[in-house]
Design a protein around this motif. Structure first.
Motif, short mmCIF file in Angstrom:
data_model
loop_
_atom_site.label_atom_id
_atom_site.label_comp_id
_atom_site.label_asym_id
_atom_site.label_seq_id
_atom_site.Cartn_x
_atom_site.Cartn_y
_atom_site.Cartn_z
N TYR A 119 28.06 129.64 101.55
CA TYR A 119 27.83 131.01 102.00
C TYR A 119 28.46 131.25 103.37
CZ TYR A 119 25.43 135.47 102.33
OH TYR A 119 25.16 136.82 102.42
N LEU A 120 28.58 130.20 104.18
CA LEU A 120 29.17 130.35 105.51
C LEU A 120 30.69 130.47 105.46
CD1 LEU A 120 27.14 127.70 107.56
CD2 LEU A 120 26.78 130.18 107.48
N ILE A 121 31.29 130.12 104.33
CA ILE A 121 32.75 130.15 104.20
C ILE A 121 33.17 131.55 103.81
CG2 ILE A 121 34.75 129.23 102.97
CD1 ILE A 121 33.17 126.64 102.57
N GLU A 122 33.99 132.19 104.64
CA GLU A 122 34.45 133.54 104.36
C GLU A 122 35.79 133.55 103.63
OE1 GLU A 122 34.33 135.46 108.28
OE2 GLU A 122 32.62 136.59 107.52
N ASN A 123 36.52 132.42 103.71
CA ASN A 123 37.85 132.37 103.10
C ASN A 123 37.74 132.67 101.60
OD1 ASN A 123 40.27 131.37 101.82
ND2 ASN A 123 40.74 130.40 103.77
N PRO A 124 38.40 133.73 101.12
CA PRO A 124 38.26 134.09 99.70
C PRO A 124 38.79 133.03 98.75
CG PRO A 124 40.01 135.37 100.76
CD PRO A 124 39.29 134.64 101.85
N VAL A 125 39.76 132.22 99.20
CA VAL A 125 40.28 131.16 98.35
C VAL A 125 39.17 130.19 97.96
CG1 VAL A 125 41.80 129.15 98.28
CG2 VAL A 125 42.63 131.31 99.22
N VAL A 126 38.37 129.82 98.95
CA VAL A 126 37.29 128.86 98.70
C VAL A 126 36.15 129.52 97.94
CG1 VAL A 126 35.66 127.27 99.78
CG2 VAL A 126 37.94 127.60 100.78
N ARG A 127 35.74 130.70 98.35
CA ARG A 127 34.60 131.36 97.69
C ARG A 127 34.93 131.70 96.25
NH1 ARG A 127 30.51 134.23 101.64
NH2 ARG A 127 29.39 134.07 99.68
N GLU A 128 36.13 132.20 96.01
CA GLU A 128 36.50 132.55 94.64
C GLU A 128 36.62 131.31 93.76
OE1 GLU A 128 37.24 135.51 92.84
OE2 GLU A 128 36.07 136.38 94.45
N ALA A 129 36.93 130.16 94.38
CA ALA A 129 37.05 128.92 93.61
C ALA A 129 35.73 128.54 92.96
CB ALA A 129 37.55 127.78 94.50
N PHE A 130 34.61 128.90 93.60
CA PHE A 130 33.31 128.54 93.07
C PHE A 130 32.53 129.73 92.54
CE2 PHE A 130 34.25 124.74 95.40
CZ PHE A 130 33.58 123.74 94.71
N PHE A 131 32.68 130.90 93.18
CA PHE A 131 31.89 132.06 92.79
C PHE A 131 32.80 133.27 92.66
CE2 PHE A 131 28.89 129.45 95.35
CZ PHE A 131 28.11 129.04 94.28
N PRO A 132 33.57 133.36 91.56
CA PRO A 132 34.47 134.49 91.39
C PRO A 132 33.70 135.80 91.30
CG PRO A 132 34.27 133.25 89.34
CD PRO A 132 33.58 132.45 90.41
N THR A 133 34.27 136.85 91.88
CA THR A 133 33.58 138.13 91.92
C THR A 133 33.85 138.98 90.70
OG1 THR A 133 35.45 138.99 93.21
CG2 THR A 133 33.55 138.21 94.44
N GLY A 134 34.93 138.70 89.98
CA GLY A 134 35.25 139.49 88.80
C GLY A 134 34.59 138.93 87.55
N THR A 135 34.74 139.63 86.45
CA THR A 135 34.21 139.18 85.17
C THR A 135 35.24 138.36 84.45
OG1 THR A 135 32.81 141.14 84.98
CG2 THR A 135 33.26 139.94 82.96
N GLN A 136 34.82 137.23 83.93
CA GLN A 136 35.75 136.33 83.26
C GLN A 136 36.18 136.93 81.93
OE1 GLN A 136 34.30 132.35 83.33
NE2 GLN A 136 35.92 131.54 82.02
N GLU A 137 37.50 137.00 81.71
CA GLU A 137 38.02 137.64 80.51
C GLU A 137 38.37 136.65 79.41
OE1 GLU A 137 37.85 140.74 80.14
OE2 GLU A 137 37.37 141.28 82.20
N LEU A 138 38.35 135.36 79.73
CA LEU A 138 38.64 134.34 78.72
C LEU A 138 37.47 133.38 78.61
CD1 LEU A 138 42.37 133.45 79.52
CD2 LEU A 138 41.52 134.93 77.71
#
Length: 653
Positions: free
Chosen positions: A337-356
């Motif tokens: 939660y302390l990491i703001e870098n989107p590369v790291v956050r998206e790697a574990f908690f993507p904000t979009g809906t998975q399409e596959l």
């Protein structure tokens, strides 16, 4: 405020409540998917449903925010909630099915389990006995998993829409506003229940306040700021701001954030705030007001915002090295939660809906994968992947679209469980095996080989199939921790991945690149270092926060891991003393305390035993010896070395 919602006030949700009631029908749906934006009322609706069903059904409620997103984490948490002892999912479900004529498993805040989405759909939901129901509540609309899944019956898709203007006015009246006033401002609150409650609180205190007509986010910002202005002294505001920066609030974390305040009193003060929710592992601000509060602090006072995050990191770092495995995920999630870098956050908690859909490959998928391989690989590459599919089909996962068509696949191998012949005959895995021999992992650590990902359209280039594969790999990371020590992968073009890979800590091993079918297949490696995945995340957060990241202590190997690649063994006393200081980074530790805690001695006078061990440690640390600081008249303090410059990913260093 989440704890203060009166469930009888679920105005405008009668239809959704009735639809949830369909779960109780014997021939009704077995799975319900409840989704909507933060603050729209999902949890309140579920609480009412559970209360109304309690006479007919047993219910087990899990808040996913506090549970590790792995199958083991889910099974363990569900077993605790049901007070059932079962290590396997089928056994646990059998126990639950025998508890009552109807049983309901509720997974709230399920967006925190994006890594587990495939398993929830294809393992948990498909194995439900006939008298068990599953309800998932989260912010995102259901992923394609649930559309293209193999459920016994179609799931109940239940989006929570904003309240109608009529229902918003009724709720404002119920909350104490005059009917005319409620009707006047209802249209400005976008039918959002939390915004309505905040507005009612504000207008009861300040009847003359003029609420602007703006977007929901702007209205929430305005109401949050108004609430803070009325919060009382600066101490209350600081507590709320500190709570907005971290995932959850605990007494130890408050002690670190506000050393000048009594942490127990601060915790109690926060618990009484209208924005606060009681979580399974502490307190949290409601997400709908937490984000604007953190953003406001970041814009108004970036230094204080950074200071809160640094203090939180230092407190959490100690916990990640001393916590039992059952608690480890909570501190890992806190660190993420302390990491703001989107590369790291998206790697574990993507904000979009998975399409596959990512799922284990089955024999029926073989032909589709073969066509993808034939499109993007030459004879040598095809031969190697065909052999892996023939001997170890369990190493493959496929990416399928909503129509069920295979759009890509990923092959990931645990070399400790793979055929030695397969490893040696594949030129790429043979090269990785050679690197493991030349640079062995500490005892007890394992490697993961990401042998190949390919999509029908993009090959190994970035795309939807690759993104799905990477998300599935993060789940594998979590399942293999804390023994996962290193990851190898290969791509034919490094350039599109260079920035992301460098941020995550991958290095290009040019000496282990392999040519197949006339094309160079580059090798990249990620060494997680001390603490496995959790230690890696802590170092990523530290780098972003400008804190030292080069902790030289490898606890599993009981060695020093120096910046130049050297590894030096430690004596038991050196290891104990250094580990004690590292766990208390920034804290001055007296010689007497070290004698008592490391030597287990009651001696209270001056002793040079501690100084002698520190001198030996400093000699071994060499250029990093300054990380052990002398505190005159007291003892010693550890400061992590500053981060090393990141090597260019594409340079092969």
């Amino acid at each position: 405020m989440g704890d203060r919602v009166v469930e009888d006030e679920l105005i405008g949700r009668e239809g959704e409540l009735a639809r949830l009631g369909d779960l109780q029908a014997g021939d009704g749906p077995r799975v319900a998917l409840l989704h909507g934006v933060a603050g729209i009322g999902k949890t309140a609706l579920l609480r009412r449903f559970v209360r109304d069903s309690s006479g007919e059904a047993a219910c087990w409620w899990l808040d996913c925010r506090a549970i590790e997103p792995t199958p083991e984490g889910c099974i363990e948490a569900l077993g605790r909630a049901a007070e059932a002892e079962a290590d396997r999912l089928p056994d646990l479900l059998e126990v639950l099915a025998g508890r009552a004529p109807l049983g309901v498993i509720v997974l709230d805040s399920v967006e925190a389990w994006r890594l587990l989405d495939t398993w929830l759909c294809h393992h948990l939901a498909t194995r439900l006995p006939g008298n068990l129901r599953l309800v998932l509540a989260g912010r995102h609309r259901p992923s394609v998993h649930w559309v293209a899944g193999e459920l016994p019956s179609p799931p109940l898709d239940l989006p929570l829409a904003p309240l109608t203007m009529e229902d918003a006015g009724r709720l404002l009246t119920r909350l104490g506003l005059a009917p005319a006033r409620g009707t006047e401002i209802a249209a400005r609150l976008h039918g959002h229940p939390l915004a309505i409650r905040l507005a009612a609180m504000t207008l009861r205190e300040r009847p003359d306040h003029r609420l602007s007509a703006a977007s929901l986010q702007r209205v929430m910002d305005e109401l949050t700021e108004r609430y803070l202005a009325d919060a009382g002294d600066g101490r209350s505001r600081r507590l709320l701001e500190g709570a907005a920066v971290v995932r959850r609030v605990t007494v130890p974390l408050l002690r670190a954030l506000f050393p000048d305040q009594d942490p127990e009193m601060a915790y109690d003060a926060l618990r009484r705030q209208d924005f606060t929710e009681t979580l399974p592992d502490g307190l949290g601000l409601h997400e709908a007001v937490k984000a604007p509060l953190a953003q406001t602090l970041h814009a108004r006072d970036p230094e204080r915002f950074l200071d809160y995050r640094r203090r939180a990191w230092q407190a959490l770092k100690r916990r990640t090295t001393t916590s039992a495995s059952v608690e480890l995920w909570r501190y890992t999630a806190d660190m993420l939660y302390l990491i703001e870098n989107p590369v790291v956050r998206e790697a574990f908690f993507p904000t979009g809906t998975q399409e596959l859909v990512m799922q284990s490959a089955r024999p029926a998928h073989g032909d589709a994968m073969a066509r993808i391989v034939a499109t993007h690989e030459g004879p040598e590459g095809q031969r190697a992947l065909r052999r892996w599919w023939r001997v170890h089909p369990e190493t493959f996962v496929v990416a399928r679209d909503a129509a069920g068509k295979v759009q890509g696949f990923c092959c990931r191998i645990d070399p400790a469980r793979a055929s030695l012949d397969c490893l040696e005959e594949d030129p790429i895995t043979a090269s990785w095996q050679a690197h493991l021999v030349a640079s062995p992992l500490p005892e007890g650590q394992r490697a993961l080989f990401i042998r190949r990902w390919l999509s029908r359209e993009d090959g190994d280039a970035p795309g939807e199939a690759q993104a799905g594969a990477w998300l599935d790999l993060k789940r594998t990371y979590m399942e293999m921790r804390p023994s996962l020590g290193r990851v190898y992968l290969t791509v034919t073009d490094l350039a599109p991945y260079a920035a992301v890979a460098s941020t995550l800590g991958f290095r290009h091993l040019s000496t282990h690149d392999v040519r197949l079918d006339g094309r160079a297949h580059a090798t990249a490696v990620l060494d997680f270092g001390a603490g496995s995945v959790d230690g890696w995340l802590a170092r990523l957060a530290a780098a972003e926060l400008g804190l030292g990241t080069g902790e030289p202590l490898d606890r599993q190997a009981r060695e020093l891991a120096l910046a130049d690649g050297q590894r030096l063994p430690l004596t038991p006393l050196e290891f104990g003393l250094f580990g004690y200081l590292v766990d208390r980074e920034g804290e001055a530790v007296s010689r007497e305390r070290l004698l008592r805690e490391v030597w287990h001695s009651d001696y209270t006078g001056w002793s040079n035993k501690v100084d002698a061990v520190v001198a030996g440690l400093r000699r071994k640390l060499g250029p990093q010896a300054g990380c052990i600081e002398t505190v005159t008249g007291v003892g010693y303090r550890y400061r992590a070395p500053p981060p090393d410059p990141v090597a260019d990913f594409s340079s092969g260093r």
